[in-house]
Design a protein around this motif. Structure first.
Motif, mmCIF file in Angstrom:
data_model
loop_
_atom_site.group_PDB
_atom_site.id
_atom_site.type_symbol
_atom_site.label_atom_id
_atom_site.label_comp_id
_atom_site.label_asym_id
_atom_site.label_seq_id
_atom_site.Cartn_x
_atom_site.Cartn_y
_atom_site.Cartn_z
ATOM 1 N N GLY A 59 -9.601 1.084 8.692
ATOM 2 C CA GLY A 59 -9.267 1.364 7.422
ATOM 3 C C GLY A 59 -7.058 0.705 6.794
ATOM 4 O O GLY A 59 -7.399 1.085 6.022
ATOM 5 N N GLY A 60 -7.491 -0.612 7.550
ATOM 6 C CA GLY A 60 -6.068 -1.233 7.625
ATOM 7 C C GLY A 60 -6.155 -2.517 5.928
ATOM 8 O O GLY A 60 -7.815 -2.355 5.998
ATOM 9 N N ILE A 61 -5.024 -2.430 5.316
ATOM 10 C CA ILE A 61 -4.808 -3.300 4.679
ATOM 11 C C ILE A 61 -4.367 -4.456 4.308
ATOM 12 O O ILE A 61 -3.642 -5.002 5.348
ATOM 13 C CB ILE A 61 -3.178 -2.346 3.926
ATOM 14 C CG1 ILE A 61 -3.562 -0.602 3.209
ATOM 15 C CG2 ILE A 61 -3.294 -2.978 2.455
ATOM 16 C CD1 ILE A 61 -2.286 -0.328 2.258
ATOM 17 N N PRO A 62 -5.432 -5.440 4.001
ATOM 18 C CA PRO A 62 -5.850 -7.044 3.897
ATOM 19 C C PRO A 62 -4.227 -6.981 3.807
ATOM 20 O O PRO A 62 -3.058 -6.635 3.125
ATOM 21 C CB PRO A 62 -6.644 -7.244 3.210
ATOM 22 C CG PRO A 62 -7.384 -6.027 2.861
ATOM 23 C CD PRO A 62 -6.740 -4.909 3.133
ATOM 24 N N ASN A 138 -8.582 1.061 -0.194
ATOM 25 C CA ASN A 138 -9.211 0.997 -1.796
ATOM 26 C C ASN A 138 -7.645 0.568 -2.140
ATOM 27 O O ASN A 138 -6.766 0.710 -2.721
ATOM 28 C CB ASN A 138 -9.207 2.536 -2.607
ATOM 29 C CG ASN A 138 -10.069 2.100 -4.221
ATOM 30 O OD1 ASN A 138 -10.006 0.975 -4.108
ATOM 31 N ND2 ASN A 138 -9.691 3.163 -4.755
ATOM 32 N N GLY A 139 -7.191 -1.380 -2.364
ATOM 33 C CA GLY A 139 -6.430 -1.241 -2.607
ATOM 34 C C GLY A 139 -5.301 -0.810 -1.576
ATOM 35 O O GLY A 139 -4.908 -1.507 -0.807
ATOM 36 N N SER A 140 -4.173 -0.454 -2.488
ATOM 37 C CA SER A 140 -3.234 -0.369 -1.726
ATOM 38 C C SER A 140 -3.781 1.169 -0.962
ATOM 39 O O SER A 140 -2.035 1.909 0.017
ATOM 40 C CB SER A 140 -1.963 0.158 -1.920
ATOM 41 O OG SER A 140 -1.462 0.464 -2.952
#
Length: 625
Positions: A59-62, A138-140
């Motif tokens: 679930g990390g944010i790219p 999901n985005g940020s």
């Protein structure tokens, strides 16, 4: 993935009351749900506070987004014991983001999803809630889903998916699903438990409801043609606080011929060290892991990538439950040093399961460095990854097991690589002998590297205060955190070859490293035979020394030599586990001596001839074909 077939079933079908379930499949598996709680009862097990629980990154944010995301997989991870599934044994799992778990190294299974009776690949997996789940941000917005697993390393493995949303065209985060899988080693049962789960999945997908569905619960066998479905339609979702259990059959209905590439180099499929320019006989192990004899020929192929070695052997037949030791007919004399992949593949015209027909392990060819020492290590990549344990105690770390290319082995120094030391905690290294069970035992040497005395990201070599001499068997070498913030080096699990001899150490307990195929950045420096102090007495060898021939041999080895004095000496033959298989005492009454070592009554493999008297000894490697 190996070994024998077990037939166990706790509740005979004839004694079961009314139930809701299904089966048997072609092998004999049946399943029941919790309609009758005397058979199956929902009982959620919270593993989040259990010692040793592992959280899979997700679930990390790219761009910092490792682990589980959308339509991907993680692992292999270690089950902690051999789990019997259909006619095979498996000790690792691939974790799918879409709610499936593979006993094979499956890359991905994405929507629409194959039913468990679909004969197309992939095979050999279970599906507690195979659907379009999503771990990606999901985005940020961080994804709320998570996965943890825990094992007691004996007979129970549990993996829990918690608050994982569906992906739908309307929203990548739709609803939340909590479910877990329990693998029980004592009866080979598989239990799916469902906490709070979404009751509907409104979107559809092309082909859903035919051979590919949007939602699947079940199990699928190694051969791809055998399996069980729980949900009757692709809209038939699991309910809250429910359970489904699959029982291993008490009577197996299917006859399976399954030849498996069990191991190379040794029965552990672990890396080995060999000397440059010295003869070496490659060997491998092929097992019949099916439930009937294999009467058709099995071809075994060996390829040592980088050394130009290719050889093959044909086995005429393999009895059910038998493991066959194959020694390839061509002797290897490696002319270059380095680490290489020893790859073995097998083929049989009646083999029901091609997924276990290959394996590989690391063979390290070593030669003396400028100081006359041999460096033994499984890790060679220039870009290490890291591993760090939360508590940072001095009994938390990583380790390796080493079997030397000759005996005696004299260890002079240890070398470790720490990727980062955020708090200047430093690290500790040690050498351990095996205990009576073969596990890491007493410490016989250690080093300490205080924080600030080494450069993170580079190898750090430290001499032992007293050298450690090993006359037989193997040693364990550890690296322990000196405190919090220490990240120890490990090799990328996708980097080949793999030594398969690395461990994680938690609260002093050693277990196989959870990053399957990853090698620990630990090395030892040992004396070469030429730099070890020469023995004295009867082994004050005259010109001409000792000759041993033929080697390899069918069982008779001739030993000739010359000495400068007479005396009583002993000789013994030990196997690769350090067990003495022959022992004699002989008196030399002249300058020359000669005798035969007869191993015709012993299994093929590697042995060590130990010659010595009260003042010294010499060790020679014997290879019996």
């Amino acid at each position: 993935m190996k070994k024998l077939l077990y037939s166990i079933f706790l509740i005979p079908v004839c004694l079961l009351p009314a139930f809701s379930g299904g089966g048997p499949d072609a092998f004999g598996y049946v399943w029941y749900n919790d309609t009758d709680t005397s058979i199956v009862a929902y009982n959620w097990i919270d593993i989040s506070t259990k010692a040793g629980v592992v959280t899979i990154p997700s679930g990390g944010i790219p761009p910092a987004s490792p682990g589980l995301q959308d339509d991907n997989s993680f692992g292999l991870i270690n089950i902690g014991f051999d789990f019997h599934y259909y006619w095979g044994d498996f000790d690792q799992l691939k974790v799918g983001s879409n709610g499936w778990l593979g006993f094979a190294n499956i890359g991905n299974i994405a929507s629409c999803f194959p039913t468990m009776t679909n004969t197309s690949p992939p095979h050999n997996y279970i599906a507690p809630m195979m659907s379009d789940l999503n771990f990606a941000a999901n985005g940020s917005t961080q994804n709320p889903g998570s996965v943890q697993y825990w094992t007691n390393n004996a007979d129970t493995f549990i993996i829990s998916y918690e608050t994982v949303p569906f992906w739908t065209p309307a929203s990548p985060h739709t609803g939340a699903n909590t479910f877990q899988v329990i693998l029980c080693g004592t009866d080979s049962s598989i239990t799916y438990q469902y906490g709070a789960v979404e009751q509907t999945l409104t979107y559809n997908c092309a082909g859903a409801g035919t051979t590919d569905w949007k939602y699947v619960q079940g199990i699928k066998a190694i051969n791809g043609s055998t399996g069980l479905m729980v949900n009757a339609t692709h809209d038939n979702l699991a309910g809250d606080n429910t359970a489904v259990k699959f029982f291993y059959p008490d009577s197996i209905l299917l006859q399976i011929q399954d030849a498996a590439a069990d191991a190379v180099l040794n029965s552990d499929n672990g890396g080995e060290f060999v000397l440059k320019d010295e003869p070496y006989v490659p060997q491998a192990y092929v097992a019949n892991v099916g439930n009937v004899d294999i009467s058709t020929p099995t071809t075994v192929n060996c390829n040592i990538i980088g050394l130009g070695y290719v050889s093959s052997v044909t086995i005429p037949a393999i009895l059910q439950g038998q493991t066959f030791l194959v020694q390839f007919p061509d002797t290897l004399v490696p002319s270059v040093s380095g680490d290489f992949s020893f790859s073995m593949s097998i083929s049989n015209s009646n083999d029901a399961n091609p997924s276990n027909n290959s394996t590989a392990a690391e063979i390290n060819v070593v030669e003396p460095d400028a100081n006359g020492n041999l460096r033994l290590s499984y890790a060679s990549s220039a870009t290490p990854l890291g591993v760090s344990w939360t508590n940072g105690d001095t009994d938390d770390g990583i380790g390796i097991m080493v079997e030397p290319p000759f005996y005696p082995m004299v260890i002079r120094s240890l070398e470790h690589l720490v990727v980062a030391d955020a708090n200047n905690s430093g690290y500790i290294g040690d050498v351990r002998l095996p205990d009576p069970n073969g596990d890491p035992g007493p410490v016989v040497g250690s080093v300490v590297a205080p924080g600030g005395t080494f450069t993170p990201g580079t190898w750090n070599q430290l001499a032992l205060t007293d050298s450690v001499k090993i006359d037989s068997g193997n040693v364990y070498v550890g690296m322990y955190m000196g405190g919090t913030g220490v990240t120890m080096g490990r090799e990328d699990a996708t980097t080949n070859p793999n030594g398969n001899r690395s461990y994680e150490i938690l609260a002093g307990s050693w277990a196989p490293l959870r990053f399957a195929g990853s090698d620990s950045y630990i090395a030892i420096y040992i004396d070469t035979p030429s730099t070890q102090p020469p023995p004295v007495g009867i082994w004050d060898i005259a010109d001409g020394g000792i000759s041993l021939f033929p080697n390899p041999s069918d069982g008779i080895f001739r030993i000739n030599g010359k000495t400068k004095q007479e005396g009583e000496f002993e000789w013994a033959v030990v196997d690769q586990l350090g067990r003495t298989v022959k022992r004699l005492s002989t008196r030399i009454s002249g300058e020359s001596f000669g005798f035969d070592v007869d191993l015709r009554d012993h299994e093929s493999g590697v042995y060590y001839l130990v010659l010595g008297d009260s003042q010294g000894r010499k060790v020679f490697k014997l290879v019996k074909k």
